[in-house]
Design a protein around this motif. Sequence first.
Motif, PDB file in Angstrom:
ATOM      1  N   GLN A   1       0.836  -1.211   0.000  1.00  0.00           N
ATOM      2  CA  GLN A   1       0.000   0.000   0.000  1.00  0.00           C
ATOM      3  C   GLN A   1       0.864   1.251   0.000  1.00  0.00           C
ATOM      4  N   TRP A   2       0.235   2.351  -0.441  1.00  0.00           N
ATOM      5  CA  TRP A   2       0.912   3.649  -0.354  1.00  0.00           C
ATOM      6  C   TRP A   2       0.798   4.137   1.074  1.00  0.00           C
ATOM      7  N   HIS A   3       1.941   4.526   1.617  1.00  0.00           N
ATOM      8  CA  HIS A   3       1.974   4.889   3.033  1.00  0.00           C
ATOM      9  C   HIS A   3       2.223   6.389   3.154  1.00  0.00           C
ATOM     10  N   PRO A   4       1.567   7.074   4.105  1.00  0.00           N
ATOM     11  CA  PRO A   4       1.855   8.500   4.248  1.00  0.00           C
ATOM     12  C   PRO A   4       3.333   8.704   4.569  1.00  0.00           C
ATOM     13  N   GLY A   5       3.958   9.639   3.938  1.00  0.00           N
ATOM     14  CA  GLY A   5       5.382   9.875   4.185  1.00  0.00           C
ATOM     15  C   GLY A   5       5.588  11.101   5.043  1.00  0.00           C
ATOM     16  N   GLY A   6       6.859  11.489   5.195  1.00  0.00           N
ATOM     17  CA  GLY A   6       7.179  12.679   5.977  1.00  0.00           C
ATOM     18  C   GLY A   6       7.430  13.860   5.049  1.00  0.00           C
ATOM     19  N   GLU A   7       8.575  14.518   5.218  1.00  0.00           N
ATOM     20  CA  GLU A   7       8.908  15.680   4.387  1.00  0.00           C
ATOM     21  C   GLU A   7       8.871  15.309   2.900  1.00  0.00           C
ATOM     22  N   THR A   8       8.591  16.312   2.075  1.00  0.00           N
ATOM     23  CA  THR A   8       8.546  16.006   0.641  1.00  0.00           C
ATOM     24  C   THR A   8       9.748  16.620  -0.071  1.00  0.00           C
ATOM     25  N   VAL A   9      10.050  16.035  -1.203  1.00  0.00           N
ATOM     26  CA  VAL A   9      11.143  16.541  -2.016  1.00  0.00           C
ATOM     27  C   VAL A   9      10.649  16.601  -3.464  1.00  0.00           C
ATOM     28  N   THR A  10      11.079  17.635  -4.173  1.00  0.00           N
ATOM     29  CA  THR A  10      10.619  17.817  -5.552  1.00  0.00           C
ATOM     30  C   THR A  10      11.528  17.066  -6.514  1.00  0.00           C
ATOM     31  N   VAL A  11      10.917  16.264  -7.383  1.00  0.00           N
ATOM     32  CA  VAL A  11      11.691  15.599  -8.440  1.00  0.00           C
ATOM     33  C   VAL A  11      11.508  16.426  -9.714  1.00  0.00           C
ATOM     34  N   ARG A  12      12.623  16.791 -10.348  1.00  0.00           N
ATOM     35  CA  ARG A  12      12.567  17.623 -11.555  1.00  0.00           C
ATOM     36  C   ARG A  12      13.196  16.916 -12.744  1.00  0.00           C
ATOM     37  N   ASN A  13      12.710  17.239 -13.921  1.00  0.00           N
ATOM     38  CA  ASN A  13      13.325  16.736 -15.148  1.00  0.00           C
ATOM     39  C   ASN A  13      14.643  17.503 -15.347  1.00  0.00           C
ATOM     40  N   PRO A  14      15.784  16.797 -15.355  1.00  0.00           N
ATOM     41  CA  PRO A  14      17.055  17.523 -15.450  1.00  0.00           C
ATOM     42  C   PRO A  14      17.283  18.227 -16.797  1.00  0.00           C
ATOM     43  N   ALA A  15      16.462  17.896 -17.798  1.00  0.00           N
ATOM     44  CA  ALA A  15      16.632  18.570 -19.095  1.00  0.00           C
ATOM     45  C   ALA A  15      16.010  19.962 -19.092  1.00  0.00           C
ATOM     46  N   THR A  16      14.940  20.117 -18.298  1.00  0.00           N
ATOM     47  CA  THR A  16      14.182  21.375 -18.372  1.00  0.00           C
ATOM     48  C   THR A  16      13.986  22.022 -17.004  1.00  0.00           C
ATOM     49  N   ALA A  17      14.287  21.306 -15.943  1.00  0.00           N
ATOM     50  CA  ALA A  17      14.035  21.726 -14.558  1.00  0.00           C
ATOM     51  C   ALA A  17      12.535  21.733 -14.240  1.00  0.00           C
ATOM     52  N   GLU A  18      11.729  21.201 -15.155  1.00  0.00           N
ATOM     53  CA  GLU A  18      10.279  21.123 -14.933  1.00  0.00           C
ATOM     54  C   GLU A  18      10.001  20.166 -13.761  1.00  0.00           C
ATOM     55  N   LYS A  19       9.050  20.572 -12.892  1.00  0.00           N
ATOM     56  CA  LYS A  19       8.710  19.734 -11.742  1.00  0.00           C
ATOM     57  C   LYS A  19       7.886  18.529 -12.214  1.00  0.00           C
ATOM     58  N   ILE A  20       8.265  17.333 -11.763  1.00  0.00           N
ATOM     59  CA  ILE A  20       7.519  16.136 -12.152  1.00  0.00           C
ATOM     60  C   ILE A  20       6.635  15.670 -11.011  1.00  0.00           C
ATOM     61  N   ALA A  21       7.171  15.694  -9.807  1.00  0.00           N
ATOM     62  CA  ALA A  21       6.391  15.184  -8.665  1.00  0.00           C
ATOM     63  C   ALA A  21       6.977  15.687  -7.357  1.00  0.00           C
ATOM     64  N   GLU A  22       6.128  15.691  -6.339  1.00  0.00           N
ATOM     65  CA  GLU A  22       6.583  15.931  -4.961  1.00  0.00           C
ATOM     66  C   GLU A  22       6.552  14.567  -4.291  1.00  0.00           C
ATOM     67  N   VAL A  23       7.696  14.096  -3.849  1.00  0.00           N
ATOM     68  CA  VAL A  23       7.752  12.753  -3.283  1.00  0.00           C
ATOM     69  C   VAL A  23       7.911  12.830  -1.764  1.00  0.00           C
ATOM     70  N   SER A  24       7.091  12.062  -1.057  1.00  0.00           N
ATOM     71  CA  SER A  24       7.217  12.015   0.409  1.00  0.00           C
ATOM     72  C   SER A  24       8.310  11.050   0.777  1.00  0.00           C
ATOM     73  N   ARG A  25       9.153  11.485   1.682  1.00  0.00           N
ATOM     74  CA  ARG A  25      10.224  10.608   2.154  1.00  0.00           C
ATOM     75  C   ARG A  25       9.783   9.872   3.409  1.00  0.00           C
ATOM     76  N   VAL A  26      10.492   8.797   3.678  1.00  0.00           N
ATOM     77  CA  VAL A  26      10.182   8.051   4.899  1.00  0.00           C
ATOM     78  C   VAL A  26      10.800   8.748   6.108  1.00  0.00           C
ATOM     79  N   ASP A  27      10.124   8.627   7.249  1.00  0.00           N
ATOM     80  CA  ASP A  27      10.772   9.034   8.494  1.00  0.00           C
ATOM     81  C   ASP A  27      11.192   7.754   9.220  1.00  0.00           C
TER      82      ASP A  27
END
Length: 492
Positions: free
Chosen positions: A20-46
């Motif tokens: 299952q998808w589990h609630p995470g902690g702080e989020t981090v932005t994943v960007r496309n390195p070719a354009t710097a366009e934001k792809i997703a905000e990913v929750s990290r585990v605590d």
Amino acid sequence: MIMKTLPDFWFEPRPWIDGQWHPGGETVTVRNPATAEKIAEVSRVDASTVALAIEGAVKAQRTWREVSAVERGMVLKRTAALLLERKDAFARLLTAEQGKPYAQAVGEVEYAASFFQWFGEEARRVYGRIAAHPEAGREFFIEHKPAGVAGLITPWNFPLAQGAKKVAAALAAGCSAVWKPAELTPLIALATGPLMREAGLPDGVLQIVPGRGSVVGAMLAEHPAVRVLSLTGSTATGSALMTAAAPGIKRLSLELGGNAPFIVLPDADLDFVAEQLTRLKLFVSGQVCVTANRVFVHADAEAELAEKLAAKIRAARLGNGLAEGIEAGPLIHRQACTEIGELVAQAVTAGAEIVAENRSYESDATLREGSFFPPTLLIGVRDEMRVAQEEIFGPVIPLLRYTSVSDAVRRANDTPYGLASYVYGRDLAQCRAVASAIEAGIVGVNEWRPLKAEIPFGGIKHSGIGAEGGEEGIREFLETQVISMPKPVIAS
Ligand code: ADP
């Protein structure tokens, strides 16, 4: 034409635990390195989520190890089939978050599938043996058993394939796994969770925990239930993980950095060398631990090889990996560009010369925010320059001159690393002799991409411990038990 970025399959950007998808902690932005366009905000585990993931894996392992090897193998083979079926979607996601050209991303999905297929087959080939006992009337049974929970830590250059190598081997062996993907490329790993569930993997056997390496790595290393740690990363990280794992006496499998020599023998076909070397150095923009880092060329052939390489580098098509026909994409981030720029600048100050660069991406306004580095050809590089001592991890080709083959071999081995190497020449006996003399885990002779699921791949010296792939790969996740007992006799 630029392809649609995000695939049509479903996954959520947060930890995957117990199916299952589990609630995470702080989020981090994943960007496309070719354009710097934001792809997703990913929750990290605590910390509590990592503990939960490990506990779930412990529970799941108790039943997974009892599942027949044939059935475990079927789940892995179905995963391979599903990956190939959804190759396009997975490749698009890979290109978007990692930057590599779409064609290379497709290659990575196929390569990843080959490991699921291979270990799906290997699962049923874990043989024990019966050994002769020195005393009459007794015998030894030697058995290989799953080691327990495996902690898997992967880098951002092959975010799917490096995971596939470890996950497939661990699960084939009957281990359960907690997979920590790299901070910069967690999405393709998360997409693998539901895919494997669809392939029939019971919940909890594969937990996927995006998070910081030092934090999650330390937790995996410290938890008593984690019995094997498998890392692909830098030598410094391998060393840190070894230290963290020492108190718990964990098994380690480490695939670390390299400084691959590429020896062009005096009789080599220079057109072939230029074509192959350019492909090798543009592959994932040189961000590959097995890429050529030092190209040794005979003094008499240097000018001609440089001319051929320069033409190829200038002609290469650079850009957004989702556009058609692109041969090299961006580097993973701007910091990488700065660091490689410093290596090149230091070499030039010390006397090397830039003979070709390709900055064609600069004219494309959509790539202005991207992290591109110009493919660069350097001549006159000497052994003591940083560019020859350190892993460049970028599309820079340094040519180092030699006058005797035995001297080239000695210099090729004069490094603490021993991962990959390459030998190019027409006389195969000479190639074989040179290949044998090189201290490296794998040598490609007239071949730029020798890695395959069928063979063990691993480094020597500071490049690592253990192997991935081949019949050896599964052994990293197995423990040996010997039962010494009296031979049964027929009860009369
Ligand atoms: P690279 O230089 O290719 O980014 P790293 O060694 O930094 O390689 O990273 C490879 C993986 O190791 C990543 O998943 C990263 O998060 C993880 N990592 C980084 N530091 C540590 C650490 N101290 N312990 C365990 N894993 C770590």
